[in-house]
Write an enzyme that holds these catalytic residues in place. Sequence first.
Site, PDB file in Angstrom:
ATOM      1  N   ARG A  67       0.830  -1.216   0.000  1.00  0.00           N
ATOM      2  CA  ARG A  67       0.000   0.000   0.000  1.00  0.00           C
ATOM      3  C   ARG A  67       0.860   1.259   0.000  1.00  0.00           C
ATOM      4  NH1 ARG A  67      -1.636   1.392   4.630  1.00  0.00           N
ATOM      5  NH2 ARG A  67      -2.352  -0.663   5.240  1.00  0.00           N
ATOM      6  N   TYR A 119     -17.218  17.604 -13.709  1.00  0.00           N
ATOM      7  CA  TYR A 119     -17.592  16.199 -13.859  1.00  0.00           C
ATOM      8  C   TYR A 119     -18.644  15.842 -12.792  1.00  0.00           C
ATOM      9  CZ  TYR A 119     -17.102  11.127 -13.740  1.00  0.00           C
ATOM     10  OH  TYR A 119     -17.364   9.788 -13.757  1.00  0.00           O
ATOM     11  N   ASP A 191      -8.506  19.693 -13.505  1.00  0.00           N
ATOM     12  CA  ASP A 191      -8.809  18.343 -13.988  1.00  0.00           C
ATOM     13  C   ASP A 191      -8.529  18.349 -15.489  1.00  0.00           C
ATOM     14  OD1 ASP A 191      -9.993  16.022 -14.978  1.00  0.00           O
ATOM     15  OD2 ASP A 191     -11.601  16.035 -13.491  1.00  0.00           O
ATOM     16  N   LYS A 216      -9.428   7.305 -18.586  1.00  0.00           N
ATOM     17  CA  LYS A 216      -9.765   7.849 -19.890  1.00  0.00           C
ATOM     18  C   LYS A 216      -8.528   7.840 -20.819  1.00  0.00           C
ATOM     19  CE  LYS A 216     -13.488   8.386 -17.495  1.00  0.00           C
ATOM     20  NZ  LYS A 216     -13.797   9.622 -16.784  1.00  0.00           N
TER      21      LYS A 216
END
Length: 420
Positions: A67, A119, A191, A216
């Site tokens: 992690r 978004y 973004d 994306k």
Amino acid sequence: MTLPISEGPIDTPPRSSSPVHGFGTRAVHAGSPHDPVTGAVIAPISLSTTFAQTAVGQPLGQYEYVRAGNPNRDNFEKAVAALENAKYALAFSSGSATTAVILQSLASGSHVVSISDVYGGTHRYFTKVALAHGVHVTFTPSIEVDLAELIKPGETKLIWIETPSNPTLSLTDIRAVATIAHRHGIKVVVDNTFLSPYIQNPLNHGADIVVHSVTKYINGHSDVLMGAAAFNDDTLFEKLGFLQNAIGAVPSAFDCWLAHRGLKTLHLRAREATTNATVVAKALEASPNVIKVNYPGLASHAQHKITLKQHRNGMGGGMLSFRIQGGKSAAEAFCAATKIFTLAESLGGVESLVEVPASMTHMGIPKEQREAAGVFDDLVRISCGIEDAEDLRADIMQALEKAVVGPKISNGVANGNGHP
Ligand SMILES: *Cc1c(COP(=O)(O)O)cnc(C)c1O
């Protein structure tokens, strides 16, 4: 091949906003050391969750527990940093997790100013999750004009921009916003999902943090859910790096490896998607069946000047939207009539997609609010993939013809039927 075995000049921080190597060279080589033992050109997928220590508290290498860090994640983060001209990048389990970690880094009582048409998931996080933790967000449709008034001295800590916005593709002048924000010691987040680092590098225009839904364009093959943030500030690296581990919204080694493979061809895909979107946008603009086209690469775009200033070579990217004649039913019929474009949410993959935001991605927003932002029932959003431009153009034209004129009984095709 003379590139070094491990960390070479391409990977080694600190980086600058005018890197030595071109984008394609960085995409292919940054964070891609040859394996020092086997010479493997492509890094193996490192699945181990834990790493051996030679004595108590003395790990063999730089890793202890997955992690906190993993070789594939490190490699991917180096590559993203190199492409965004950043000193640091951090990878997360999704674009949404990236947003969550950045908002979580703010103290309770903090205020954020955001553009209105962010978004949908970001809007949801701001209004339903951040608010519950005492972080308040103000939305504005004209941030360059309103920002100075909306700043609450001492309380406002962050400005959130998405440029181009989704799904109307309106642009924000990052430099104009950052200049006002920095006067008040406020950080600016951009973004950059819709353009990818190939077309726009927000840090070069004054942003403090650039975020991506890696899902994306960066991964680009519609098979990984991931996010990333890139920035230069050492204190931010400590803060966000701590939260990356403490919250644990981290990507798997396999996803990092896949996304890194995708990233190596980003420049080729982004160029091709721009070529295709330009051809499609021009065809739509010339059609009597279309009311309006939103594409930053068109000279008719209201903020085309920002495209020329902020995007690589004035490229428009692969995303566009348009209003079709005939309302909601025509928009739905259009999406049912395309043969190459798949009717689906998401964007930025090699395959072309089409959707109706008002009925799909933006359904949760009240109609009045939606329409004020330009998201009408007849708006169709397109993500251009990397197929051949002429095939995409022809597909769009035949679908427009069917959707607007109506089903043609003569050829036996009844479009829009059977698609609820
Ligand atoms: C998809 C998307 C997100 C959210 O990313 P996920 O990886 O789906 O969590 C954030 N911003 C934009 C602009 C997006 O398109």
